[in-house]
Design an enzyme around this catalytic site. Structure first.
Site, PDB file in Angstrom:
ATOM      1  N   ASP A 175     -13.606  -3.767  -2.071  1.00 19.16           N
ATOM      2  CA  ASP A 175     -13.241  -3.140  -0.915  1.00 19.16           C
ATOM      3  C   ASP A 175     -15.230  -3.539  -0.133  1.00 19.16           C
ATOM      4  OD1 ASP A 175     -11.088  -2.285  -1.401  1.00 19.16           O
ATOM      5  OD2 ASP A 175     -10.978  -0.513  -0.777  1.00 19.16           O
TER       6      ASP A 175
ATOM      7  N   ASP B  21       1.106  -0.849   0.334  1.00 17.53           N
ATOM      8  CA  ASP B  21       0.019  -0.090  -0.237  1.00 17.53           C
ATOM      9  C   ASP B  21       0.324   1.168  -0.234  1.00 17.53           C
ATOM     10  OD1 ASP B  21      -2.439  -1.155  -0.109  1.00 17.53           O
ATOM     11  OD2 ASP B  21      -2.363  -1.583   1.881  1.00 17.53           O
TER      12      ASP B  21
END
Length: 251
Positions: free
Chosen positions: A130, A11
């Site tokens: 997500d 990330d």
């Protein structure tokens, strides 16, 4: 039978690898190029690179950083964050990505999935989802780095994504993310049973048994980890040896 994949995730924020809990409270986890090199040496099967603030900050993915990472690795490389068009995806692939991951932009304009599949082939298109378990018991899709509820049902959206041409789903449970209490078996099982394309389970890896559990209890073809790998809590070679001992076919 397809062999299962172990996939570290980088990330990226401001050019550094970061990791949070439930998508917030980010802390530095190191240089992405050095981490990528390490994971190749340790035997990772693929690498995922997500520019996590590109959509929120309304900018393109960090292509120069993608180039630097791509030069150092020889395993499949998925890149996501801020990809809103065929041109954006082309720039990322030209920089060295094997696959592009789209999330918010696909929800806003689902036809983008079909456009990317037509241009680059379904094998290049990863639909990142997500998802969050709401108080009413429904798993709902979120966008913009987990900040915006779409009210879309997760399984229905995954099915639509496959129909439009996505070649793979990257499914992240926001409830489990960073908690290290195991993957979200329930929604991973639902999505993998509903689809014919590979699904990568993401969010919640805390120990080796969590990887075994998600492979034994769902049809997930890959499992993604971040902080457990970045901070040396689990070594990938040891994880692969453990999974083989559990009679799980691993690459």
């Amino acid at each position: 039978m397809l062999k299962k994949r172990i996939i570290p995730c980088l990330d990226i924020k401001d050019g550094r690898t970061v990791k949070g809990v439930n998508f917030i409270g980010l802390r530095d986890a190191g240089d992405p190029v050095e981490l990528a090199k390490r994971y190749v040496n340790e035997g990772a099967d693929e690498l995922v690179f997500l520019d996590i603030t590109a959509t929120v900050e309304n900018r393109k993915t960090l292509t120069e950083l993608v180039k630097h990472v791509a030069k150092e690795i020889n395993i499949p490389f998925t890149v996501g964050g801020g990809i809103k068009s065929v041109e954006d995806a082309r720039a990322i692939i030209k920089a060295g990505a094997d696959k592009v991951s789209i999330n918010s932009s696909a929800v806003e304009r689902p036809q983008l999935i079909a456009e990317l599949a037509e241009q680059f082939g379904s094998q290049c298109v990863v639909l990142a989802i997500d998802t969050k378990l709401e108080t009413n018991g429904e798993w709902i899709v979120y966008t913009h780095g987990g900040g915006t509820s779409t009210h879309l049902n997760t399984v229905e959206w995954a099915i639509k994504g496959e129909k439009l041409g996505a070649g793979e789903i990257l499914l992240t449970s926001m409830n489990n993310d960073g908690m290290k209490s195991g993957f979200a078996i329930d929604i991973t099982d639902q999505v993998t049973k509903a689809l014919n394309i590979p699904v990568i389970a993401s969010g919640g890896a805390g120990n080796m048994s969590h990887f075994a559990e998600v492979f034994n209890k769902t049809k997930a073809s890959g499992a993604l980890g971040a902080s457990v790998f970045h901070f040396n809590e689990i070594a990938i070679p040891a994880l692969k040896d453990y999974l083989k001992e559990q009679n799980i076919a691993i690459r």
